[in-house]
Each structure stands twice: as structure tokens, then as C-alpha cells.
Motif scaffolding. Structure first.
Motif, PDB file in Angstrom:
ATOM      1  N   SER A 112       1.509  -0.803  -0.050  1.00  0.00           N
ATOM      2  CA  SER A 112       0.160  -0.200   0.078  1.00  0.00           C
ATOM      3  C   SER A 112       1.000   1.438   0.150  1.00  0.00           C
ATOM      4  O   SER A 112       1.729   1.527  -0.226  1.00  0.00           O
ATOM      5  CB  SER A 112      -0.802  -0.355   0.900  1.00  0.00           C
ATOM      6  OG  SER A 112      -0.234  -0.253   2.932  1.00  0.00           O
ATOM      7  N   HIS A 168      -4.723   9.327   3.434  1.00  0.00           N
ATOM      8  CA  HIS A 168      -5.165   8.551   2.753  1.00  0.00           C
ATOM      9  C   HIS A 168      -4.197   6.846   2.753  1.00  0.00           C
ATOM     10  O   HIS A 168      -3.448   7.447   2.302  1.00  0.00           O
ATOM     11  CB  HIS A 168      -5.847   8.865   0.901  1.00  0.00           C
ATOM     12  CG  HIS A 168      -6.332   8.269   0.051  1.00  0.00           C
ATOM     13  ND1 HIS A 168      -7.431   7.580   0.617  1.00  0.00           N
ATOM     14  CD2 HIS A 168      -5.271   7.353  -0.855  1.00  0.00           C
ATOM     15  CE1 HIS A 168      -7.760   6.620  -0.368  1.00  0.00           C
ATOM     16  NE2 HIS A 168      -5.829   6.634  -1.236  1.00  0.00           N
ATOM     17  N   ALA A 219      -3.734   3.962  -0.057  1.00  0.00           N
ATOM     18  CA  ALA A 219      -4.053   3.844  -1.644  1.00  0.00           C
ATOM     19  C   ALA A 219      -3.199   2.361  -0.869  1.00  0.00           C
ATOM     20  O   ALA A 219      -2.208   1.896  -0.958  1.00  0.00           O
ATOM     21  CB  ALA A 219      -2.839   4.272  -2.950  1.00  0.00           C
ATOM     22  N   PRO A 220      -4.397   1.135  -1.927  1.00  0.00           N
ATOM     23  CA  PRO A 220      -4.007  -0.005  -2.449  1.00  0.00           C
ATOM     24  C   PRO A 220      -2.875  -0.582  -2.891  1.00  0.00           C
ATOM     25  O   PRO A 220      -2.589  -1.540  -3.673  1.00  0.00           O
ATOM     26  CB  PRO A 220      -5.726  -1.150  -2.116  1.00  0.00           C
ATOM     27  CG  PRO A 220      -6.143   0.493  -3.105  1.00  0.00           C
ATOM     28  CD  PRO A 220      -5.429   1.343  -2.667  1.00  0.00           C
ATOM     29  N   TRP A 221      -2.075   0.130  -3.788  1.00  0.00           N
ATOM     30  CA  TRP A 221      -0.824  -0.421  -4.132  1.00  0.00           C
ATOM     31  C   TRP A 221       0.103   0.193  -3.826  1.00  0.00           C
ATOM     32  O   TRP A 221       0.262   1.457  -3.450  1.00  0.00           O
ATOM     33  CB  TRP A 221      -0.995   0.785  -5.010  1.00  0.00           C
ATOM     34  CG  TRP A 221      -2.790  -0.072  -6.447  1.00  0.00           C
ATOM     35  CD1 TRP A 221      -4.045   1.280  -6.640  1.00  0.00           C
ATOM     36  CD2 TRP A 221      -2.917  -1.360  -7.066  1.00  0.00           C
ATOM     37  NE1 TRP A 221      -4.113   0.360  -7.513  1.00  0.00           N
ATOM     38  CE2 TRP A 221      -4.079  -1.231  -7.381  1.00  0.00           C
ATOM     39  CE3 TRP A 221      -2.363  -2.568  -6.938  1.00  0.00           C
ATOM     40  CZ2 TRP A 221      -4.632  -2.370  -8.288  1.00  0.00           C
ATOM     41  CZ3 TRP A 221      -2.885  -3.328  -7.547  1.00  0.00           C
ATOM     42  CH2 TRP A 221      -4.403  -2.734  -7.946  1.00  0.00           C
ATOM     43  N   LEU A 261      -4.389   3.062 -12.336  1.00  0.00           N
ATOM     44  CA  LEU A 261      -4.796   2.645 -11.336  1.00  0.00           C
ATOM     45  C   LEU A 261      -4.352   2.832 -10.305  1.00  0.00           C
ATOM     46  O   LEU A 261      -5.523   3.240  -9.572  1.00  0.00           O
ATOM     47  CB  LEU A 261      -3.666   0.993 -11.148  1.00  0.00           C
ATOM     48  CG  LEU A 261      -4.703   0.471 -12.347  1.00  0.00           C
ATOM     49  CD1 LEU A 261      -3.851  -1.580 -12.004  1.00  0.00           C
ATOM     50  CD2 LEU A 261      -5.798  -0.520 -12.240  1.00  0.00           C
ATOM     51  N   VAL A 262      -3.236   3.634  -9.771  1.00  0.00           N
ATOM     52  CA  VAL A 262      -2.679   4.275  -9.143  1.00  0.00           C
ATOM     53  C   VAL A 262      -3.383   5.437  -9.065  1.00  0.00           C
ATOM     54  O   VAL A 262      -3.704   6.073  -8.568  1.00  0.00           O
ATOM     55  CB  VAL A 262      -1.319   4.957  -8.895  1.00  0.00           C
ATOM     56  CG1 VAL A 262      -0.892   5.089  -7.258  1.00  0.00           C
ATOM     57  CG2 VAL A 262      -0.190   3.433  -8.808  1.00  0.00           C
ATOM     58  N   ASP A 269      -6.004   6.558  -9.774  1.00  0.00           N
ATOM     59  CA  ASP A 269      -7.761   5.878  -9.618  1.00  0.00           C
ATOM     60  C   ASP A 269      -7.997   5.995  -8.177  1.00  0.00           C
ATOM     61  O   ASP A 269      -9.039   6.102  -7.493  1.00  0.00           O
ATOM     62  CB  ASP A 269      -8.143   5.026 -10.069  1.00  0.00           C
ATOM     63  CG  ASP A 269      -8.742   5.042 -11.883  1.00  0.00           C
ATOM     64  OD1 ASP A 269      -8.859   5.980 -12.807  1.00  0.00           O
ATOM     65  OD2 ASP A 269      -8.773   3.939 -12.309  1.00  0.00           O
ATOM     66  N   SER A 270      -7.196   4.917  -7.580  1.00  0.00           N
ATOM     67  CA  SER A 270      -6.341   4.970  -6.210  1.00  0.00           C
ATOM     68  C   SER A 270      -7.046   5.611  -5.093  1.00  0.00           C
ATOM     69  O   SER A 270      -7.497   6.037  -4.034  1.00  0.00           O
ATOM     70  CB  SER A 270      -5.693   3.564  -5.907  1.00  0.00           C
ATOM     71  OG  SER A 270      -4.945   4.109  -5.454  1.00  0.00           O
ATOM     72  N   MET A 271      -6.323   6.796  -5.453  1.00  0.00           N
ATOM     73  CA  MET A 271      -5.946   7.926  -5.086  1.00  0.00           C
ATOM     74  C   MET A 271      -7.200   9.724  -5.294  1.00  0.00           C
ATOM     75  O   MET A 271      -6.741  10.540  -4.943  1.00  0.00           O
ATOM     76  CB  MET A 271      -4.300   9.230  -5.466  1.00  0.00           C
ATOM     77  CG  MET A 271      -3.472   7.852  -5.271  1.00  0.00           C
ATOM     78  SD  MET A 271      -1.766   8.470  -5.465  1.00  0.00           S
ATOM     79  CE  MET A 271      -0.552   6.956  -4.533  1.00  0.00           C
TER      80      MET A 271
END
Length: 356
Positions: free
Chosen positions: A176, A195, A197-199, A232-233, A235-237
Motif C-alpha cells: 500500500s 489516505h 491507496a491499496p497499491w 490504477l494508482v 484512480d485509487s488516489m
């Protein structure tokens, strides 16, 4: 990344005293709470690394007396299976046994060990924690993403450049990435927003990374893979990015992780990692973007030949670059501070009564 024993860490600002939290005391087999600790220890077990720091108080900070760092890849395969693999567990237990030996030899009487994203996600995370305790005597606390972010800030905030307005601290992990917006005006920074992020470098590589040379689609395939990771990153942030203030005159950015210390080493042209040259370094953002683009364009074998990357980081560093560039997009600082300190130092500050 290695650590240097007897390296002093001093606070840049006076810290408010705070009591040690109950869960910060050691929970070793048969151990009672110590009365007069001489050495303090902090262990951070992440998705990729197992890192230990043993220190003694010194002035307004502390001096490191022993350290250990090993890439264990505890979260390898977790993205697809949802479990910690047997091989990853064996590697990690072996590293924890070395840590346990150091704790005994250094007569550590006050310590805390934490586990992060891999153990939070894994369906067998609790079973692993129980086995680690049974075989090493080290009881790992699985901490929340919020506490992980707070500890990282506590450990590295002294390296934030002076300035007005909020600063953004980030920690790119294996599973993460934590981002923390802080107000630096008080003696102890105040968290304004955060925050997770799941990455991280492991999870993003396994989900969107390209394959080995010959099977990575060549230059076009590598470029497409990097763009996919960036999306992907981002979008997650996105939700966090939308909350960030837009009227900051001089955005300040500080990163703590293997990604930023590795890229700083490449920026300096080091032939081997040197914490003394990297910790506290300020790197122009365009230089980090250029290095990231160059690494993303290389194949695995080419990256593995680079000093300070090598075979251990060659497959993961591109994901770290994608995360870093996305963070620089959402908080467009001209320079990026580099910290080779974070969760372990935050734990030590709490144990020594120098953090909140």
C-alpha cells in the motif's frame, strides 16, 4: 537498504513529551514490563521488507546501536491468492529469528514490532503472527493503515523543508501507499488529512507489471504496462486528490520508502547505497521523473545491472516509479525530500517519550 550503527538521529524541533502507549511495551515470552530500559527497538514488517532498529537515547534524539534489513517479500503472490505463501512465511520467519537474536544480544528491554499491509490483507495473517511468536518470541501488532501513516510521519517529519502551507508526506510500501497532508506550524505536525491507496510496489507489480525480457512486449509493452500502472494508482488516489488544497504557494513533498531512496541513489550516481548521502537529500522533481521514465523503458536485465537497484529491486522499482510520478502529479512540488527513516523511527520516538 542498510543502516549504519551508532548513527545519531536528532529532532529538528523540540518534541512534546507523551506517555508510552500500553501496546508499545514488549510482549516477548515470559517478559514483564521493563523498569529502566537501556536499549529500545522497533521492528517494521512490511509487504516487502523486514527492518529492525535498535537504539539508545542520545540528547534530543537517539543513536542507532544495531540494525537489520532484509527483503523478505512476505506479500509475494498475495494479490492473486489472498494468502501468505509458505515460501514467503519461511523467508520471513528466518529474518525474524535474526531480529530476535539481535534483541537478546543487545539487551533490549523495551520494544515494539508491527506488521502492515500484507498481514492486514492475508486470510492467514493471524496464523502467521501466531507462528512467528511461537518460533521467535516476537509478537507482531497488525496496525491499521492510519497508524502506519502516523508512525511514518512521526519518524521523518524533521526532514520536511521549511515553508508555509501544508506539506505532503508519502510512504510507498510493498502492499500500500500512505499519503499524509500535515500542518507543520506546531512543534509536532498536525495531520490534516490522510489516505491509504491499496497499491505498493509488490501489489502493483503483480497486478499490472510486465513480464521478464522477451515476454514483456518489448518497448511498446513496457510503455503500456507503465501507463496502466499509472492509471490504477491515479484512480485509487482520486478521492484524496480532490480534497487537496489548490492554493498552496510552494507545495512541499517528502517521501520515505525504498523507492525514493533507490531513485535518490541513482540520481547521485552512487555505486553502492549510502544512507548518509541519501537521508535528508532534496531532489528536483524533474530529475525524479526523468529517472522514472528511463527505468520504465528498460527491461528487467537492464535494470538489474544498475548499482543500488540490482536483481533484488529490478522487478519492483518500476511500480514504485509509477506511484511516485502519480503523487507528484497530484501535489506538484518542485523538489522532493528523501527520507531513509519512517515507521521504525516513529516507534522509537514513542517508546522514548518523544512523540505523540
Amino acid at each position: 537498504m542498510g543502516d549504519t550503527p551508532d548513527m545519531p538521529y536528532r529532532q529538528a524541533r523540540p518534541a512534546r513529551s507523551a506517555p508510552v502507549h500500553g501496546n508499545a511495551y514488549p510482549r516477548m515470552k515470559g517478559g514483564a514490563r521493563p523498569r529502566e530500559p537501556r536499549h529500545f527497538a522497533a521492528l517494521d514488517l512490511g509487504t516487502n521488507n523486514c527492518r529492525l532498529l535498535i537504539a539508545r537515547p542520545q540528547g534530543d534524539g537517539f543513536a542507532v546501536v544495531d540494525a537489520f534489513s532484509r527483503i523478505v517479500r512476505l506479500g509475494e503472490g498475495l494479490a492473486s491468492s489472498g494468502r501468505l505463501s509458505d515460501a514467503a512465511i519461511e523467508r520471513t520467519i528466518a529474518a525474524l529469528k535474526i531480529c530476535a537474536d539481535k534483541l537478546k544480544r543487545r539487551n533490549v528491554t523495551l520494544s515494539r514490532a508491527v506488521a502492515t499491509e500484507a498481514c492486514r490483507r492475508a486470510s492467514n495473517g493471524a496464523d502467521f503472527i501466531a507462528r512467528a511468536y511461537a518460533e521467535t518470541g516476537i509478537l507482531l501488532d497488525i496496525i491499521s493503515a492510519e497508524e502506519e501513516a502516523r508512525l511514518a510521519v512521526l519518524g521523518c517529519h524533521a526532514l520536511i523543508e521549511p515553508g508555509d502551507g501544508p506539506a505532503l508526506v508519502f510512504d510507498i510500501g510493498g502492499g500500500s501507499t500512505e499519503l499524509v497532508l500535515i500542518d507543520t506550524r506546531p512543534d509536532m505536525p498536525v495531520i490534516l488529512d490522510w489516505h491509504s491507496a491499496p497499491w505498493g510496489v509488490v501489489s502493483l507489480t503483480e497486478s499490472a507489471g510486465h513480464g521478464p525480457p522477451g515476454r514483456d512486449g518489448g518497448a511498446e509493452g513496457r510503455a503500456a504496462s507503465y501507463a496502466r500502472m499509472r492509471r490504477l494508482v491515479a484512480d485509487s488516489m482520486a478521492a484524496f486528490a480532490a480534497r487537496l488544497p489548490r492554493d498552496v504557494a510552494m507545495p512541499r513533498l517528502l517521501g520515505t520508502s525504498g523507492t525514493v531512496t533507490t531513485l535518490a541513489s541513482v540520481h547521485l550516481g552512487l555505486t553502492h547505497y549510502d544512507r548518509a548521502q541519501v537521508d535528508g537529500l532534496i531532489v528536483p522533481a524533474p530529475a525524479l521523473r526523468r529517472i522514472s521514465a528511463d527505468l520504465a523503458a528498460m527491461d528487467l536485465r537492464q535494470r538489474a545491472t544498475l548499482p543500488c537497484i540490482g536483481s533484488e529491486r529490478a522487478d519492483l522499482v518500476v511500480a514504485g516509479c509509477a506511484i511516485l510520478e502519480t503523487i507528484m502529479d497530484l501535489w506538484p512540488a518542485e523538489r522532493v525530500g528523501i527520507a531513509d527513516r519512517g515507521i521504525r523511527e516513529g516507534i522509537l520516538r514513542r517508546l522514548m517519550g518523544n512523540g505523540s
